[in-house]
Design an enzyme around this catalytic site. Structure first.
Site, PDB file in Angstrom:
ATOM      1  N   ARG A 132      11.106  -1.687  10.352  1.00 36.04           N
ATOM      2  CA  ARG A 132      10.094  -1.144  11.256  1.00 36.04           C
ATOM      3  C   ARG A 132       9.920  -2.049  12.469  1.00 36.04           C
ATOM      4  NH1 ARG A 132       4.894   0.160   7.693  1.00 36.04           N
ATOM      5  NH2 ARG A 132       3.937  -0.937   9.422  1.00 36.04           N
ATOM      6  N   ARG A 155      11.272  -6.228   4.323  1.00 37.09           N
ATOM      7  CA  ARG A 155      11.041  -4.798   4.049  1.00 37.09           C
ATOM      8  C   ARG A 155      12.013  -3.911   4.818  1.00 37.09           C
ATOM      9  NH1 ARG A 155       5.156  -2.237   4.446  1.00 37.09           N
ATOM     10  NH2 ARG A 155       5.102  -3.049   6.572  1.00 37.09           N
ATOM     11  N   ARG A 181      -9.700   1.757   8.883  1.00 37.42           N
ATOM     12  CA  ARG A 181      -9.185   0.422   9.146  1.00 37.42           C
ATOM     13  C   ARG A 181     -10.167  -0.418   9.944  1.00 37.42           C
ATOM     14  NH1 ARG A 181      -3.451   0.937   8.569  1.00 37.42           N
ATOM     15  NH2 ARG A 181      -2.342  -1.010   8.934  1.00 37.42           N
ATOM     16  N   ARG A 226      -0.834  -8.426  13.328  1.00 36.96           N
ATOM     17  CA  ARG A 226      -1.370  -7.440  12.375  1.00 36.96           C
ATOM     18  C   ARG A 226      -2.280  -8.112  11.348  1.00 36.96           C
ATOM     19  NH1 ARG A 226       3.990  -4.931  10.448  1.00 36.96           N
ATOM     20  NH2 ARG A 226       2.755  -3.907   8.845  1.00 36.96           N
ATOM     21  N   LYS A 269       0.828  -1.212   0.000  1.00 38.76           N
ATOM     22  CA  LYS A 269       0.000   0.000   0.000  1.00 38.76           C
ATOM     23  C   LYS A 269       0.862   1.262   0.000  1.00 38.76           C
ATOM     24  CE  LYS A 269      -2.478  -0.732   3.701  1.00 38.76           C
ATOM     25  NZ  LYS A 269      -2.025  -2.064   4.120  1.00 38.76           N
TER      26      LYS A 269
HETATM   27  P1  ADP Z   1       0.695  -1.685   7.335  1.00 37.36           P
HETATM   28  O1  ADP Z   1      -0.351  -1.274   6.365  1.00 37.36           O
HETATM   29  O2  ADP Z   1       1.916  -2.228   6.668  1.00 37.36           O
HETATM   30  O3  ADP Z   1       0.169  -2.576   8.416  1.00 37.36           O
HETATM   31  P2  ADP Z   1       0.796   1.041   8.446  1.00 37.36           P
HETATM   32  O4  ADP Z   1       2.025   1.842   8.351  1.00 37.36           O
HETATM   33  O5  ADP Z   1      -0.384   1.462   7.634  1.00 37.36           O
HETATM   34  O6  ADP Z   1       1.236  -0.440   8.131  1.00 37.36           O
HETATM   35  O7  ADP Z   1       0.308   0.975   9.982  1.00 37.36           O
HETATM   36  C1  ADP Z   1       1.172   0.586  11.017  1.00 37.36           C
HETATM   37  C2  ADP Z   1       0.408   0.544  12.347  1.00 37.36           C
HETATM   38  O8  ADP Z   1      -0.114   1.856  12.654  1.00 37.36           O
HETATM   39  C3  ADP Z   1      -0.814  -0.363  12.406  1.00 37.36           C
HETATM   40  O9  ADP Z   1      -0.475  -1.710  12.664  1.00 37.36           O
HETATM   41  C4  ADP Z   1      -1.612   0.292  13.553  1.00 37.36           C
HETATM   42  O10 ADP Z   1      -1.059  -0.037  14.815  1.00 37.36           O
HETATM   43  C5  ADP Z   1      -1.373   1.766  13.325  1.00 37.36           C
HETATM   44  N1  ADP Z   1      -2.419   2.345  12.461  1.00 37.36           N
HETATM   45  C6  ADP Z   1      -2.257   2.833  11.202  1.00 37.36           C
HETATM   46  N2  ADP Z   1      -3.434   3.272  10.713  1.00 37.36           N
HETATM   47  C7  ADP Z   1      -4.373   3.040  11.667  1.00 37.36           C
HETATM   48  C8  ADP Z   1      -5.776   3.244  11.780  1.00 37.36           C
HETATM   49  N3  ADP Z   1      -6.475   3.765  10.761  1.00 37.36           N
HETATM   50  N4  ADP Z   1      -6.398   2.889  12.911  1.00 37.36           N
HETATM   51  C9  ADP Z   1      -5.727   2.371  13.933  1.00 37.36           C
HETATM   52  N5  ADP Z   1      -4.410   2.126  13.904  1.00 37.36           N
HETATM   53  C10 ADP Z   1      -3.723   2.450  12.792  1.00 37.36           C
END
Ligand code: ADP
Length: 215
Positions: free
Chosen positions: A161, A127, A88, A172, A13
């Site tokens: 990360r 990654r 999400r 996750r 993404k």
């Molecule tokens: P990925 O899509 O690879 O899981 P992101 O960088 O989008 O990684 O998100 C990393 C973390 O940030 C998530 O696992 C969550 O803990 C938090 N996070 C990101 N966006 C949201 C959201 N919309 N609601 C709640 N937590 C979020």
């Protein structure tokens, strides 16, 4: 254009969102990046988000929704955006609907990046992100930097990360299935979803996405 990008962690993404946003001339809004920026700046919001992210859990809605709303209200987002990582869960999707309704706006499209689970795990394990810019993303095997640990684009330091460790990745994925996948059905019932395969070279996926969005 107002686009929501969904897909499991590791679907690409972040990589695709940066490329698509540039191509479409709209800002890329990533809640994950916003949280990481808050953490590295040591803000109160970052401090509160960090423990949830480390565990692979969602950051509570009362923190996330306000942060996303603030970002979407910035002047550069007035004529559109590409949301990456928000909404999400269903509560966030409903909050976004309300926000759009209040502004007399609507979503154009929800792009769903599909990728098999074993591939997701391989992608995340390898990654590496650049400390200077989250759009500079590498993979030790698939898209290695010329010099290990150094960003090809800007010379920044590459790092893994905190939440890309194996135990956290499993959590996750669980959270993705239980919390995030239901929003795909929610948007399907509004006729907004296009699903594309996120397998293959990065540029091919981008082309597929652009065809889907413009078609
Ligand atoms: P990925 O899509 O690879 O899981 P992101 O960088 O989008 O990684 O998100 C990393 C973390 O940030 C998530 O696992 C969550 O803990 C938090 N996070 C990101 N966006 C949201 C959201 N919309 N609601 C709640 N937590 C979020």
């Amino acid at each position: 254009m107002r686009i929501v990008l969904v897909g499991p962690p590791g679907a690409g993404k972040g990589t695709q969102a940066a490329l698509l946003a540039k191509n479409l001339g709209i800002p890329h809004i990533s809640t994950g990046d916003l949280f990481r920026a808050n953490i590295s700046q040591g803000t109160e919001l970052g401090r509160r988000a960090q423990e949830y992210m480390r565990a692979g859990d969602l950051v509570p809605d009362e923190i996330t929704i306000g942060m996303a709303k603030d970002r979407m209200e910035q002047p550069d987002a007035a004529s559109g955006w590409l949301l990456d990582g928000f909404p999400r869960n269903l509560a966030q999707a409903e909050a976004l609907d309300e926000l759009l309704r209040d502004a007399g706006q609507a979503l154009d499209s929800v792009l769903d990046l599909e990728v098999p689970e074993d591939e997701v795990v391989k992608r995340i394990a390898g990654r590496r992100m650049c400390r200077n810019d989250s759009a500079h993303i590498f993979h030790v095997e698939y898209t290695p930097p010329k010099e290990p640990g150094v960003c090809d684009t800007c010379g920044g330091e590459l790092y893994q990360r905190d939440d890309d460790r194996e135990e956290t990745v499993r959590r996750r994925l669980e959270v993705y299935h239980s919390e995030t996948e239901p929003i795909i059905d929610y948007y399907k019932s509004q006729g907004l979803v296009t699903t594309i395969s996120a397998l293959g070279p990065v540029a091919d996926v981008t082309q597929r996405a652009l065809t889907a969005l413009k078609g």
